[in-house]
Design an enzyme around this catalytic site. Sequence first.
Site, short mmCIF file in Angstrom:
data_model
loop_
_atom_site.label_atom_id
_atom_site.label_comp_id
_atom_site.label_asym_id
_atom_site.label_seq_id
_atom_site.Cartn_x
_atom_site.Cartn_y
_atom_site.Cartn_z
CG HIS A 83 -2.10 0.95 1.33
ND1 HIS A 83 -2.41 1.91 0.82
CD2 HIS A 83 -1.28 2.63 2.68
CE1 HIS A 83 -2.90 3.00 0.92
NE2 HIS A 83 -2.06 3.74 1.96
CB CYS A 137 5.41 -6.18 -20.98
SG CYS A 137 5.08 -8.27 -21.36
NE ARG A 149 7.56 -13.17 -11.56
CZ ARG A 149 6.92 -12.81 -12.48
NH1 ARG A 149 6.63 -13.83 -13.51
NH2 ARG A 149 6.15 -12.10 -12.68
C1 PEP Z 1 6.66 -11.81 -17.13
O1 PEP Z 1 6.92 -12.40 -16.91
O2 PEP Z 1 7.52 -10.98 -17.46
C2 PEP Z 1 5.36 -10.26 -17.70
C3 PEP Z 1 5.05 -9.44 -18.31
O3 PEP Z 1 4.62 -11.42 -16.85
P1 PEP Z 1 3.34 -11.67 -15.12
O4 PEP Z 1 4.60 -10.84 -14.64
O5 PEP Z 1 2.47 -10.78 -15.74
O6 PEP Z 1 4.50 -13.40 -15.20
MG MG Z 2 5.24 -13.76 -17.02
#
Ligand code: PEP
Ligand code: MG
Length: 562
Positions: A185, A482, A445
């Site tokens: 937040h 992205c 991750r």
């Molecule tokens: C990525 O894996 O870099 C991605 C943009 O997708 P997400 O973070 O939604 O897995």
């Molecule tokens: Mg991804």
Amino acid sequence: MSVLRGIGVGRGAAVGPVAVARPAPALPAEERTDPEVADAVVADALAAIEAVADALDQHAARAEGARAEVLAATATMARDRALASDVEQRIRGGAGPAHAVRDAVEAVCAMLEAAGGLFAERTTDLRSVGDRVVARLLGQPEPGVPALDVPSVVVAEDLSPADTAGLSPDELLALVTERGGPTSHTAIVARQLGVPCLVRVPGAAALEPGTRVAVDAAAGELVVDPPDDLVERLVARQAALAALAEDTAPGATADGHPVALLANVGDVASGVAAAATAVEGVGLLRTEVLFLDRRSAPTLEEQAAAYAEVLRAFGGRKVVVRTLDAGADKPLAFVPHEAEENPALGVRGYRLVRTAPELLDTQLAALAEAASRTGAEPWVMAPMIATPAEAADFRERARAAGLAVAGVMVEVPSAALQAAEVLAEVDFVSLGTNDLAQYTMATDRLRGSLDDLLDPWQPAVLALVARTAAAGAAVGRPVGVCGESAADPVMALVLAGLGVTSLSMAPSAVPAVRFALRRHTRAATEEIARAATSAPDAGRARAAATALVAPDVREVLGLDGA
Ligand code: PEP
Ligand code: MG
């Protein structure tokens, strides 16, 4: 001068006195409820909860945008019937009211923490509700941020919506918390208010009120009693940074080579908000929110209405919609799946087509319907593609639904290694560097403990990105990025130098990336990319690239640290 370190949110800087947000009230040691007075104690406790929820609603009515939403959502959590009945049961079982409230709140928090991810981040808000209720029951002053007489750096163990509700950028110089994370937040509010922010700074809450500090989000540092030259540098940097937002031109290098700057969007409301910012479109519309936490799949109509709202908000601008990225890692109640020991390696993303193809086909049909309602021409892409055959299958399904532009994400190393073959099947690709780093480095991750491996600057990750970008350039097809790495201005220069055609990120990250691009020619970005990709490790790749960044960019973005 002493330095506290943490994680910076954004790149801003500020200098000023510390204001310490008051901590939660301590519970009385002896507190029991006599059964004879239980009715009255329950009534008092429930009234205190209601009063805190009402106060949150009133704050929500005065606040704007995402802040108002967070406050209203917290009021709803406070009014949760299950919470009230748990408090009641505990009091009738003999617990004192303050203990009953604190324990009931902790029970809900334990469930949210077990659910993990974004759920776990809501626990700060819920605990703050509990603290306010307890303070009210004990007749103590409200915990939270004190009234600020002068613009201040607010430090706290953690901050909740209720703490930050009344704050305006006029009185708030920066937010610094010991807990929280980049998506908590505090970070959301800081981004919205446009103030510098540090999270996970051990020792911050112990600072004496009034202590003069310098907060440098780019360096991830809080400096106590900062020297004059540092103050001058940070004040100048903050002014220069603020000026960057004035530039709303499309993304391009100094010599006019275009690199589209796009927004990552997680739901309809933030999509509509992003449309009002200076972005050239949406590079990643995540659609999971429509599907998660539901008993049944959203209908075609429900989806079409949601997609149409975002398409309409962006008018003629490009919008890239990603099909559902859920499955083993984010289970769906309406898709049966076996428990998997390694969900990140299992039936997730596009792979759901093996067990529930109707989900994908309905989603594609809904997007086509939204396109025809709005006259927009959305691009569509699938996550977690591992082979050219999967890419071809996705293209066929998209075309069959009537969608003209179909692409795939490159986030599995096999897709990057076969980028040329994948690109032969689809109209574009978008690199998801978050997952590409996870899978290339075999590093979960969701765990913070291996951050050095989970680094997009790792040579192996950069090599796969470079290979994909080169494959796109060879056939003249767009290759976007992205993942979070696109929001790092130095990495953005590397990506542009590698031939990436668009960068998609949180809208608040766009001004710094736009500025970095504009200050370098195409050839300069290529040189920066060569320096990064020929380095032997992640640290040296980042350092080699940063060393070639133009001096004014280094200064404004604080790349040289405090
Ligand atoms: C990525 O894996 O870099 C991605 C943009 O997708 P997400 O973070 O939604 O897995
Ligand atoms: Mg991804």
